[in-house]
Design a protein around this motif. Structure first.
Motif, PDB file in Angstrom:
ATOM      1  N   LEU A 474      24.853  46.297  45.641  1.00  0.00           N
ATOM      2  CA  LEU A 474      25.485  45.214  46.389  1.00  0.00           C
ATOM      3  C   LEU A 474      24.539  44.727  47.479  1.00  0.00           C
ATOM      4  O   LEU A 474      23.861  45.528  48.125  1.00  0.00           O
ATOM      5  CB  LEU A 474      26.796  45.692  47.013  1.00  0.00           C
ATOM      6  N   GLY A 476      24.113  42.092  50.965  1.00  0.00           N
ATOM      7  CA  GLY A 476      24.804  41.282  51.966  1.00  0.00           C
ATOM      8  C   GLY A 476      23.964  41.105  53.199  1.00  0.00           C
ATOM      9  O   GLY A 476      22.978  41.820  53.418  1.00  0.00           O
ATOM     10  N   HIS A 487      29.829  42.457  54.272  1.00  0.00           N
ATOM     11  CA  HIS A 487      29.632  41.304  53.395  1.00  0.00           C
ATOM     12  C   HIS A 487      29.178  41.743  51.996  1.00  0.00           C
ATOM     13  O   HIS A 487      29.557  41.129  50.986  1.00  0.00           O
ATOM     14  CB  HIS A 487      28.612  40.346  54.017  1.00  0.00           C
ATOM     15  N   ALA A 488      28.368  42.776  51.933  1.00  0.00           N
ATOM     16  CA  ALA A 488      27.946  43.284  50.632  1.00  0.00           C
ATOM     17  C   ALA A 488      29.146  43.795  49.830  1.00  0.00           C
ATOM     18  O   ALA A 488      29.278  43.525  48.632  1.00  0.00           O
ATOM     19  CB  ALA A 488      26.908  44.386  50.812  1.00  0.00           C
ATOM     20  N   GLU A 490      32.170  42.854  50.083  1.00  0.00           N
ATOM     21  CA  GLU A 490      33.024  41.742  49.666  1.00  0.00           C
ATOM     22  C   GLU A 490      32.603  41.207  48.305  1.00  0.00           C
ATOM     23  O   GLU A 490      33.434  40.708  47.542  1.00  0.00           O
ATOM     24  CB  GLU A 490      32.983  40.615  50.705  1.00  0.00           C
ATOM     25  N   THR A 491      31.307  41.307  47.979  1.00  0.00           N
ATOM     26  CA  THR A 491      30.846  40.827  46.668  1.00  0.00           C
ATOM     27  C   THR A 491      31.407  41.668  45.534  1.00  0.00           C
ATOM     28  O   THR A 491      31.397  41.246  44.384  1.00  0.00           O
ATOM     29  CB  THR A 491      29.303  40.832  46.594  1.00  0.00           C
TER      30      THR A 491
END
Length: 565
Positions: A474, A476, A487-488, A490-491
């Protein structure tokens, strides 16, 4: 020995009124709420908020539902002036929110205040001067006529400045400071002069703020004073009576409630009672008191923990664990008899019936609190003993809310297995709850990188994790490693909020050197409630990432990641 009070203090005389109406009234609707957290509350802090924290607080107040917010004393400093300009020029003020600014009744301060307001769609200009005998005689050396003239001249100038700024809708607010220590007939004289000078009408009302600048009498005296003004003011249909109670006697909430019964329309105060000396009236307590009586306050405290954590971050003031409605321990019973009554109350409580659980005046779920913390260990010493063993044996200092959560884990174990729980048993329970390496989401490794240049520099992360045994890489970016990691994640469909974060070195008692870092993160996810995650590693960033993943596992979010994949 303390001297007899009669030798130094004189009780405040009652208001002569034989037909008072407020004792027979109840509060049937919420007042107009005005938050002064960014002005009165801010100036009372050890370290006043910077612009970023003021903006964070302003946005939270808007989200709660405040439509009037006193944002600054713009003539007091460039910081205050600049914040008002930032709000206006940055377009941060919602269309349904009116900002308020405070000024003394002095010409150059009033003019500077209007400079700050240029370009605003609407604003309340709040002007004040002291009116009580002590200030007239000792501070100002002015006659009553001169005090009235001071107020009138200030209003004349505000009126002229407002007319020169037709693009901004200006509402006048006037405070006779030290109202409760002012003769009622003179307070009425000053207020009537102000409304006449402004030309108050039902369509262009004046806010008359009648403060307990210093609380000097019992709440019923304040109610009498408010009712007397309510019944005797000229142009009453063109006036909004506002309350601004302080808490010097510890009765600000009661004073506000009785003042509303006595005819007031509006209340000024601060979240959790912040403010000068003992504080302003606590708007959270006041609003939720109404809620418990079947009156919706029009303010949203359904996630009281988020409000509390933001307030603590911005103000750097702790909220007492026994604070009404919001304290960490207010929905917690340590007494065995209380626990028994609460358990029976929960069993009998039906969803469609009026709330009637013993010892709980409000349903914890209505303010976003879980039921898990209500019934835990059998005594305070049980929770305290767990925390003591974790700190002395393993070097982990748990914040209070983690103590609360983990004590429930221990209690479930003791209810099932009985007997004494050793320090080793407690560590095994802690490891299984927060550090379990077989959890659905597992940390593997990470790599940090930077992206951008200068002020646009961002922290990036490549985070390698296993989700239900499947490797994921991941990526972010954010303003730091934790933000980038969020944020990572969230992917991968994992969306969580970090409510609080702290890290400490783990040094068990009697040991030194080779300390490891322990990161503790309080997290929340929509529909999943709140929990803590804990991570331990020699590297603080790695410990923080492990803590986030620990919280994700405890919130049960691996399924969302599978769906996203």
């Amino acid at each position: 020995m303390i001297r007899q009070p009669a030798t130094k203090y004189t009780a405040f005389p009652p208001v002569r009124m034989t037909d008072r109406q407020w004792p027979n009234r109840v509060i049937e609707r919420p007042p107009v709420w005005m938050s002064t957290d960014l002005r009165d509350g801010n100036q009372a802090l050890f370290e006043p908020m910077n612009a970023d924290k003021k903006m964070q607080m302003f946005k939270m107040l808007c989200a709660i539902g405040f439509k009037e917010i006193e944002v600054a004393f713009p003539s007091a400093s460039e910081t205050e002036f600049g914040f008002v300009r930032q709000l206006i020029e940055g377009g941060h003020i919602p269309d349904d929110v009116t900002i308020e600014v405070l000024t003394q009744a002095r010409e150059h301060l009033i003019r500077r205040t209007f400079e700050a307001l240029k370009g605003a769609k609407k604003a309340i200009v709040h002007v004040y001067n002291a009116t009580c005998p002590t200030f007239r005689d000792t501070v100002f050396n002015m006659s009553k006529a001169e005090v009235v003239q001071m107020a009138v001249e200030a209003v004349q100038l505000i009126k002229a400045e407002a007319e020169a700024m037709p693009e901004t809708e200006i509402t006048l607010e006037y405070s006779p400071e030290l109202f409760t220590a002012t003769e009622l007939d003179f307070a009425k004289e000053v207020c009537d002069a102000v409304t006449a000078t402004w030309g108050a009408t039902p369509e262009r009302k004046v806010i008359l703020n009648l403060p307990t600048t210093v609380e000097i009498a019992t709440p019923n005296i304040y109610a009498d004073q408010i009712e007397w003004m309510h019944r005797h003011l000229e142009r009453r249909d063109s006036v909004i009576i506002s309350l601004h109670p302080h808490n010097d006697r510890g009765t600000a909430v009661a004073a506000a409630e009785l003042g509303l019964m006595a005819g007031a329309d509006r209340v000024e105060g601060c979240l959790f009672g912040n403010g000068e000396r003992t504080g302003n009236v606590d708007l959270v307590t006041l609003a939720l008191n109404m809620y418990t009586q079947g009156v919706h306050p029009g303010l949203d405290f359904s996630d009281i923990n988020a409000v509390a954590r933001t307030f603590e971050h911005c103000s750097q003031l702790p909220i007492h664990p026994r604070h009404p409605y919001v304290g960490d321990l207010v929905f917690t019973a340590f007494s065995g008899s209380h626990q028994d009554a609460i358990k029976k109350g929960f069993s009998a409580q039906k969803a469609d019936e009026q709330w009637a659980v013993p010892y709980l005046p409000i349903d914890p779920a209505d303010v976003g609190r879980s039921y898990d913390s209500v019934i835990r260990v059998n005594s305070q010493s049980g929770k305290g003993g767990i925390a003591y063993l974790m700190e002395t044996e393993h070097g982990i200092v748990m914040p209070r809310r983690l103590q609360v959560e983990f004590s429930g884990v221990v209690q479930k174990h003791t209810d099932t297995h009985g007997g004494e729980v050793s320090a080793g048993d407690i560590w095994q329970l802690f490891s299984a709850a927060y550090l379990d390496a077989t959890s659905p989401v597992r940390y593997r490794e990470h790599h940090l990188f930077e992206h951008g240049h200068g002020e646009d520099m961002r922290q990036g992360i490549r985070l390698s994790v296993d989700i239900n045994g499947v490797p994921h890489l991941l990526t972010g970016e954010g303003n730091g490693p934790i933000n980038a990691a969020m944020h990572a994640l969230e992917t991968a469909g994992i969306k969580v909020q970090v409510r609080s974060y702290e890290e400490r070195s783990m040094v068990p008692m009697g040991e030194d050197g080779n300390a490891r870092a322990c990161a503790i993160v309080e997290m929340a996810a929509s529909g999943r409630g709140e929990t803590f995650g804990v991570g331990i590693d020699s590297n603080i960033v790695t410990a923080s990432l492990k803590a986030i993943i620990s919280g994700i596992n405890r919130l049960g979010l691996a399924g969302r990641a599978e769906q996203a994949a």
